[in-house]
Design a protein around this motif. Structure first.
Motif, short mmCIF file in Angstrom:
data_model
loop_
_atom_site.label_atom_id
_atom_site.label_comp_id
_atom_site.label_asym_id
_atom_site.label_seq_id
_atom_site.Cartn_x
_atom_site.Cartn_y
_atom_site.Cartn_z
N GLU A 154 0.83 -1.21 0.00
CA GLU A 154 0.00 0.00 0.00
C GLU A 154 0.87 1.26 0.00
OE1 GLU A 154 -3.24 2.26 -0.36
OE2 GLU A 154 -3.44 0.08 -0.23
N ALA A 155 1.91 1.25 0.82
CA ALA A 155 2.76 2.44 0.95
C ALA A 155 3.64 2.68 -0.27
CB ALA A 155 3.64 2.30 2.20
N ARG A 156 4.15 1.61 -0.87
CA ARG A 156 5.16 1.79 -1.92
C ARG A 156 4.69 1.48 -3.33
NH1 ARG A 156 11.01 1.11 0.16
NH2 ARG A 156 10.76 1.78 2.30
N LEU A 157 3.54 0.82 -3.47
CA LEU A 157 3.09 0.47 -4.81
C LEU A 157 1.67 0.95 -5.09
CD1 LEU A 157 3.71 -1.07 -7.48
CD2 LEU A 157 2.64 -3.05 -6.42
N ILE A 158 0.71 0.42 -4.36
CA ILE A 158 -0.69 0.70 -4.65
C ILE A 158 -1.03 2.17 -4.41
CG2 ILE A 158 -3.08 0.13 -4.05
CD1 ILE A 158 -1.56 -2.06 -5.62
N GLY A 159 -0.65 2.70 -3.24
CA GLY A 159 -0.93 4.11 -2.95
C GLY A 159 -0.34 5.04 -3.99
N PRO A 160 0.96 4.93 -4.25
CA PRO A 160 1.54 5.81 -5.28
C PRO A 160 0.93 5.60 -6.68
CG PRO A 160 3.27 4.93 -3.90
CD PRO A 160 2.01 4.21 -3.52
N LEU A 161 0.64 4.36 -7.02
CA LEU A 161 0.06 4.07 -8.33
C LEU A 161 -1.32 4.71 -8.49
CD1 LEU A 161 0.38 2.42 -10.98
CD2 LEU A 161 -0.72 0.54 -9.80
N LEU A 162 -2.07 4.75 -7.39
CA LEU A 162 -3.43 5.29 -7.45
C LEU A 162 -3.50 6.77 -7.10
CD1 LEU A 162 -5.40 2.29 -5.93
CD2 LEU A 162 -5.00 2.84 -8.32
N ALA A 163 -2.37 7.40 -6.80
CA ALA A 163 -2.36 8.83 -6.50
C ALA A 163 -2.87 9.60 -7.72
CB ALA A 163 -0.96 9.28 -6.13
N PRO A 164 -3.66 10.64 -7.49
CA PRO A 164 -4.27 11.37 -8.62
C PRO A 164 -3.27 11.82 -9.68
CG PRO A 164 -5.23 12.09 -6.56
CD PRO A 164 -4.09 11.16 -6.20
N ASP A 165 -2.09 12.22 -9.29
CA ASP A 165 -1.13 12.70 -10.28
C ASP A 165 -0.42 11.59 -11.04
OD1 ASP A 165 0.13 12.03 -7.86
OD2 ASP A 165 1.86 13.30 -8.31
N GLN A 166 -0.59 10.34 -10.62
CA GLN A 166 0.05 9.21 -11.28
C GLN A 166 -0.91 8.38 -12.13
OE1 GLN A 166 3.37 8.56 -11.24
NE2 GLN A 166 3.53 10.48 -10.13
N ARG A 167 -2.18 8.63 -12.01
CA ARG A 167 -3.18 7.83 -12.72
C ARG A 167 -3.11 8.06 -14.22
NH1 ARG A 167 -8.26 9.59 -9.12
NH2 ARG A 167 -7.46 8.86 -7.12
N ALA A 168 -3.30 6.96 -14.94
CA ALA A 168 -3.36 7.04 -16.40
C ALA A 168 -4.34 5.98 -16.89
CB ALA A 168 -1.98 6.81 -17.00
N GLY A 169 -4.83 6.19 -18.08
CA GLY A 169 -5.71 5.20 -18.69
C GLY A 169 -6.94 4.91 -17.85
N LEU A 170 -7.24 3.64 -17.70
CA LEU A 170 -8.42 3.21 -16.97
C LEU A 170 -8.40 3.65 -15.52
CD1 LEU A 170 -11.05 1.58 -17.07
CD2 LEU A 170 -9.72 -0.45 -16.51
N LEU A 171 -7.22 3.67 -14.90
CA LEU A 171 -7.12 4.09 -13.49
C LEU A 171 -7.50 5.55 -13.32
CD1 LEU A 171 -3.91 2.24 -12.26
CD2 LEU A 171 -6.31 1.61 -11.91
N ALA A 172 -7.30 6.36 -14.33
CA ALA A 172 -7.68 7.77 -14.26
C ALA A 172 -9.18 7.96 -14.40
CB ALA A 172 -6.95 8.57 -15.32
N LYS A 173 -9.81 7.04 -15.11
CA LYS A 173 -11.23 7.21 -15.45
C LYS A 173 -12.18 6.47 -14.52
CE LYS A 173 -9.99 7.51 -20.30
NZ LYS A 173 -9.96 6.79 -21.56
N SER A 174 -11.74 5.41 -13.86
CA SER A 174 -12.68 4.53 -13.18
C SER A 174 -12.34 4.32 -11.70
CB SER A 174 -12.70 3.18 -13.90
OG SER A 174 -13.48 2.25 -13.18
N ALA A 175 -13.19 4.85 -10.84
CA ALA A 175 -13.03 4.61 -9.40
C ALA A 175 -13.21 3.12 -9.11
CB ALA A 175 -14.03 5.43 -8.61
N PHE A 176 -14.08 2.46 -9.86
CA PHE A 176 -14.30 1.02 -9.68
C PHE A 176 -13.02 0.24 -9.98
CE2 PHE A 176 -16.18 -3.07 -11.35
CZ PHE A 176 -16.63 -3.52 -10.12
N ALA A 177 -12.33 0.57 -11.06
CA ALA A 177 -11.06 -0.10 -11.40
C ALA A 177 -10.02 0.13 -10.31
CB ALA A 177 -10.55 0.38 -12.75
N ARG A 178 -9.97 1.33 -9.78
CA ARG A 178 -9.02 1.62 -8.70
C ARG A 178 -9.35 0.81 -7.46
NH1 ARG A 178 -9.94 6.73 -10.88
NH2 ARG A 178 -11.26 7.39 -9.13
N ALA A 179 -10.64 0.69 -7.14
CA ALA A 179 -11.05 -0.09 -5.97
C ALA A 179 -10.71 -1.57 -6.16
CB ALA A 179 -12.55 0.08 -5.72
#
Length: 126
Positions: A24-49
């Motif tokens: 969570e601290a080193r991969l998932i959190g940074p990957l899902l941070a608003p400034d790092q999102r791209a593609g589907l992760l930027a568009k879909s809260a469901f995909a992020r969840a």
């Protein structure tokens, strides 16, 4: 032999804890941070969840495995099957609840997890 299984259970439980915390601290959190999102992760809260709970479900599975190791070590041969099925049922139920709550019922795995949990403990309660 039971002490080896207890040691294996402790290591497996710690592995699950480290996986969730560090992941969570080193991969998932940074990957899902608003400034790092791209593609589907930027568009879909469901995909992020889904990405987040799928990561943590791995840890839940390891904790279930640790519980099985501990149950077999502590229950003795006669009760090992019952303890193992109870640990499997609890792991499946917890996984189903996590998926249900996190996805607000939108992910189709939750009823499968919960049905498998009930079926796993049927021999124990029957």
């Amino acid at each position: 032999m039971p002490s080896a299984l207890i040691a294996a259970a402790v290591l497996t439980a710690l592995l699950g804890l480290a996986h969730s915390w560090l992941g969570e601290a080193r991969l998932i959190g940074p990957l899902l941070a608003p400034d790092q999102r791209a593609g589907l992760l930027a568009k879909s809260a469901f995909a992020r969840a889904i990405l987040r709970f799928a990561w943590h479900l791995t840890s839940v599975a390891w904790w279930g495995l640790a519980a099985i190791l501990a149950a077999v070590a502590l229950a003795g041969p006669a009760a090992a099957e019952t303890a193992t099925l109870a640990a499997i049922g609890a792991t499946l139920a917890l996984s189903g609840i996590i998926v249900l709550v996190t996805s607000r019922g939108r992910h189709l795995a939750w009823p499968v997890f919960l049905a498998a949990a009930v079926l796993a403990v049927l021999p124990v309660v029957a």
